[in-house]
Design a protein around this motif. Structure first.
Motif, mmCIF file in Angstrom:
data_model
loop_
_atom_site.group_PDB
_atom_site.id
_atom_site.type_symbol
_atom_site.label_atom_id
_atom_site.label_comp_id
_atom_site.label_asym_id
_atom_site.label_seq_id
_atom_site.Cartn_x
_atom_site.Cartn_y
_atom_site.Cartn_z
ATOM 1 N N SER A 168 0.804 -1.222 0.000
ATOM 2 C CA SER A 168 0.000 0.000 0.000
ATOM 3 C C SER A 168 0.830 1.261 0.000
ATOM 4 C CB SER A 168 -0.921 0.016 1.226
ATOM 5 O OG SER A 168 -1.877 -1.002 1.147
ATOM 6 N N VAL A 169 1.984 1.207 0.638
ATOM 7 C CA VAL A 169 2.789 2.417 0.779
ATOM 8 C C VAL A 169 3.304 2.899 -0.574
ATOM 9 C CG1 VAL A 169 4.977 1.237 1.213
ATOM 10 C CG2 VAL A 169 4.547 3.467 2.255
ATOM 11 N N PHE A 170 3.410 2.010 -1.560
ATOM 12 C CA PHE A 170 3.802 2.456 -2.904
ATOM 13 C C PHE A 170 2.699 3.320 -3.523
ATOM 14 C CE2 PHE A 170 6.770 -1.057 -2.426
ATOM 15 C CZ PHE A 170 7.922 -0.539 -3.004
ATOM 16 N N ALA A 171 1.450 2.912 -3.351
ATOM 17 C CA ALA A 171 0.341 3.728 -3.855
ATOM 18 C C ALA A 171 0.291 5.070 -3.146
ATOM 19 C CB ALA A 171 -0.978 2.976 -3.677
ATOM 20 N N GLU A 172 0.546 5.073 -1.844
ATOM 21 C CA GLU A 172 0.547 6.330 -1.091
ATOM 22 C C GLU A 172 1.669 7.238 -1.569
ATOM 23 O OE1 GLU A 172 -1.337 5.110 3.192
ATOM 24 O OE2 GLU A 172 0.769 4.626 2.880
ATOM 25 N N ALA A 173 2.846 6.662 -1.821
ATOM 26 C CA ALA A 173 3.965 7.466 -2.324
ATOM 27 C C ALA A 173 3.676 7.994 -3.730
ATOM 28 C CB ALA A 173 5.243 6.631 -2.316
ATOM 29 N N ALA A 174 3.015 7.157 -4.549
ATOM 30 C CA ALA A 174 2.654 7.598 -5.897
ATOM 31 C C ALA A 174 1.678 8.769 -5.846
ATOM 32 C CB ALA A 174 2.056 6.435 -6.681
ATOM 33 N N LEU A 175 0.693 8.702 -4.951
ATOM 34 C CA LEU A 175 -0.267 9.797 -4.808
ATOM 35 C C LEU A 175 0.383 11.057 -4.254
ATOM 36 C CD1 LEU A 175 -3.286 7.716 -3.493
ATOM 37 C CD2 LEU A 175 -3.188 8.959 -5.667
ATOM 38 N N SER A 176 1.547 10.902 -3.624
ATOM 39 C CA SER A 176 2.324 12.056 -3.166
ATOM 40 C C SER A 176 3.269 12.555 -4.250
ATOM 41 C CB SER A 176 3.126 11.675 -1.917
ATOM 42 O OG SER A 176 2.276 11.273 -0.866
ATOM 43 N N CYS A 177 3.237 11.909 -5.422
ATOM 44 C CA CYS A 177 4.031 12.278 -6.601
ATOM 45 C C CYS A 177 5.533 12.084 -6.369
ATOM 46 C CB CYS A 177 3.732 13.713 -7.039
ATOM 47 S SG CYS A 177 3.813 13.922 -8.841
ATOM 48 N N LEU A 178 5.884 10.955 -5.793
ATOM 49 C CA LEU A 178 7.282 10.581 -5.643
ATOM 50 C C LEU A 178 7.657 9.562 -6.704
ATOM 51 C CD1 LEU A 178 6.736 11.901 -2.844
ATOM 52 C CD2 LEU A 178 8.207 10.136 -1.853
ATOM 53 N N ALA A 179 8.924 9.548 -7.092
ATOM 54 C CA ALA A 179 9.433 8.485 -7.948
ATOM 55 C C ALA A 179 9.536 7.212 -7.118
ATOM 56 C CB ALA A 179 10.798 8.864 -8.510
ATOM 57 N N LEU A 180 9.162 6.076 -7.705
ATOM 58 C CA LEU A 180 9.083 4.816 -6.973
ATOM 59 C C LEU A 180 10.207 3.868 -7.380
ATOM 60 C CD1 LEU A 180 5.246 4.087 -7.391
ATOM 61 C CD2 LEU A 180 6.372 5.439 -5.602
ATOM 62 N N VAL A 181 10.837 3.252 -6.382
ATOM 63 C CA VAL A 181 11.817 2.189 -6.620
ATOM 64 C C VAL A 181 11.453 1.039 -5.696
ATOM 65 C CG1 VAL A 181 14.236 1.516 -6.576
ATOM 66 C CG2 VAL A 181 13.615 3.865 -7.211
ATOM 67 N N GLY A 182 11.159 -0.124 -6.281
ATOM 68 C CA GLY A 182 10.741 -1.271 -5.489
ATOM 69 C C GLY A 182 11.281 -2.562 -6.057
ATOM 70 N N THR A 183 10.879 -3.657 -5.453
ATOM 71 C CA THR A 183 11.336 -4.979 -5.873
ATOM 72 C C THR A 183 10.239 -5.715 -6.639
ATOM 73 O OG1 THR A 183 10.873 -5.570 -3.560
ATOM 74 C CG2 THR A 183 13.178 -5.455 -4.227
ATOM 75 N N ASP A 184 10.689 -6.621 -7.467
ATOM 76 C CA ASP A 184 9.790 -7.381 -8.332
ATOM 77 C C ASP A 184 9.221 -8.580 -7.572
ATOM 78 O OD1 ASP A 184 8.433 -8.361 -10.489
ATOM 79 O OD2 ASP A 184 10.202 -9.056 -11.578
ATOM 80 N N VAL A 185 8.450 -8.281 -6.512
ATOM 81 C CA VAL A 185 7.865 -9.336 -5.684
ATOM 82 C C VAL A 185 6.417 -8.996 -5.365
ATOM 83 C CG1 VAL A 185 10.063 -9.996 -4.611
ATOM 84 C CG2 VAL A 185 8.629 -8.280 -3.510
ATOM 85 N N GLY A 186 5.597 -10.045 -5.195
ATOM 86 C CA GLY A 186 4.223 -9.865 -4.735
ATOM 87 C C GLY A 186 3.431 -8.910 -5.605
ATOM 88 N N GLY A 187 2.703 -8.015 -4.942
ATOM 89 C CA GLY A 187 1.841 -7.079 -5.647
ATOM 90 C C GLY A 187 2.530 -5.819 -6.127
ATOM 91 N N ILE A 188 3.832 -5.670 -5.849
ATOM 92 C CA ILE A 188 4.524 -4.436 -6.251
ATOM 93 C C ILE A 188 4.567 -4.273 -7.770
ATOM 94 C CG2 ILE A 188 6.694 -3.137 -6.128
ATOM 95 C CD1 ILE A 188 7.192 -4.459 -3.406
ATOM 96 N N PRO A 189 4.922 -5.307 -8.562
ATOM 97 C CA PRO A 189 4.939 -5.120 -10.018
ATOM 98 C C PRO A 189 3.557 -4.913 -10.629
ATOM 99 C CG PRO A 189 5.485 -7.391 -9.443
ATOM 100 C CD PRO A 189 5.514 -6.604 -8.172
ATOM 101 N N GLU A 190 2.494 -5.168 -9.874
ATOM 102 C CA GLU A 190 1.164 -4.818 -10.371
ATOM 103 C C GLU A 190 0.934 -3.309 -10.268
ATOM 104 O OE1 GLU A 190 -1.954 -7.416 -8.782
ATOM 105 O OE2 GLU A 190 -0.429 -8.980 -8.535
ATOM 106 N N GLN A 191 1.705 -2.652 -9.416
ATOM 107 C CA GLN A 191 1.629 -1.196 -9.300
ATOM 108 C C GLN A 191 2.679 -0.499 -10.156
ATOM 109 O OE1 GLN A 191 0.900 0.514 -5.302
ATOM 110 N NE2 GLN A 191 1.162 -1.557 -4.525
ATOM 111 N N ILE A 192 3.876 -1.086 -10.239
ATOM 112 C CA ILE A 192 4.993 -0.448 -10.938
ATOM 113 C C ILE A 192 5.301 -1.183 -12.232
ATOM 114 C CG2 ILE A 192 7.437 0.154 -10.828
ATOM 115 C CD1 ILE A 192 7.199 0.371 -7.814
#
Length: 378
Positions: free
Chosen positions: A286-310
């Motif tokens: 969830s915190v990736f969606a929150e960071a995206a709504l804050s207009c931050l650039a996102l860097v995450g790992t290719d695991v779980g639900g993260i690649p469905e967001q990024i």
């Protein structure tokens, strides 16, 4: 319709559920809907004494495990608190934790139950070194998914990745519905700003499963390459002292700020530049969606639900978990190229606003609730 949202943690507890459920009440406020929240207070421990029986398996062979014993006692406590505090009629109950759903079905067997599974307790315990894979605790906790399938009128989760994971432990995976977490857009206000030194931020519980040791090593590599940055760590947990010592040993303590737990990080998240979290597992993130709504650039790992967001290179950057060099390279790209960083952050904002707005998710939930009511009447 009189709804009960059954949580486990109180609404102020950090996490995806608390980012959504308390704000749903406003979206459901009308003459047609009435919504109540319920959870187990932290002070309620060791109160319950009910005999625990599951419909799909016998839990007693796993009872020698302290982890299983604690789970069973927490289930008893939730039952005790539910019976003590709830005595009205509900048209539908939506539970957001396995214990909450199991307890509600025992107390209200004739009320339709929607069960959302937001994360994998067993995977977190394994990654945090608390239990062994395929051990007693792992076997017990994965059997809970079948029990939830049995007692629920609708079984839901927050990402396709986690639905695939749950499918190994259920009889009919086609019954699993996916509705991601939703976020109140009004809470997130991107702010135009320029930081002379790039500001990295992560918001998470400080446990091994979140991969912060990898982040620290990647930041040490960035420093070795001559890049300036500040890393902000928002959150707390049992791994904090170890992380502080790691920052010292890697020579990045002066670049790293530990804030501890903060109730509303979204209020100052927009003033940072890059959100990074190299998790080893995430059901949704969830915190990736929150960071995206804050207009931050996102860097995450290719695991779980993260690649469905990024989508890598489109609205953020993805790396493999536990890969220090790949994470350092990804951070270097967004640190050294502000224009690219801005392009990624705008794309992330657009996607999050379209897919994860609370209004959209609330409408999806309303359809689900009304369909269940119709099915019951039919």
């Amino acid at each position: 319709m009189n709804l009960l949202q059954a949580l486990f943690f109180p609404p102020e507890q950090p996490g995806g559920v608390s980012s959504m459920i308390p704000y749903l009440q406003e979206r459901f406020r009308s003459s047609r809907w009435e919504m109540e929240l319920f959870w187990l207070p932290k002070r309620i421990r060791g109160k319950g004494s009910d005999e625990i029986v599951f419909e799909t398996f016998d839990w007693t062979p796993y009872g020698e495990s302290p982890v299983v014993q604690k789970y069973i006692q927490t289930y008893r406590d939730y039952l005790w608190w539910t019976k003590l505090r709830l005595n009205k009629r509900y048209d539908l109950i939506h539970a957001h934790h396995p214990i909450a759903g199991l307890a509600m079905k025992k107390v209200f067997p004739d009320v339709p139950l929607v069960q959302t599974v937001h994360s994998s307790y067993e995977r977190e315990l394994i990654l945090n070194g608390k239990i062994a894979e395929n051990g007693l605790e792992h076997q017990f906790l994965t059997k809970i998914y079948r029990e939830l399938e049995y007692v629920s009128d609708r079984l839901m989760t927050v990402s396709q990745s986690f639905a695939d994971y749950m499918s190994h432990y259920t009889n009919d995976p086609s019954r699993i519905q996916i509705i991601p977490n939703g976020f109140d857009e009004k809470r997130f206000k991107p702010v135009a700003h320029e930081n002379a030194v790039p500001q990295l931020v992560t918001v998470t519980r400080l446990v091994p499963a979140k991969g912060l040791d990898i982040l620290f090593k990647a930041c040490a590599e960035l420093k070795k390459r001559g890049h300036e940055y500040v890393l902000h760590i928002i959150g707390d947990g049992p791994f904090r002292a170890e992380l502080e010592n790691l920052a010292i040993s890697l020579g990045i303590y002066n670049e790293t700020i530990f804030y501890g737990y903060t109730l509303h990080p979204e209020e100052f998240m927009p003033f940072f530049d890059i959100f990074v979290l190299p998790s080893r597992a995430e059901a949704f993130g969830s915190v990736f969606a929150e960071a995206a709504l804050s207009c931050l650039a996102l860097v995450g790992t290719d695991v779980g639900g993260i690649p469905e967001q990024i989508e890598d290179g489109v609205n953020g950057l993805l790396v493999k978990p536990d890969d220090v060099d790949a994470l350092a390279d990804a951070l270097e790209k967004v640190i050294t190229d502000p224009a690219y960083r801005y392009e990624l952050s705008r794309s992330a904002w657009d996607k999050a606003k379209n897919l994860y707005s609370l209004t959209r998710i609330a409408n999806e939930l309303k359809k689900t609730y009304l369909q269940l009511q119709t099915d019951r009447k039919g």
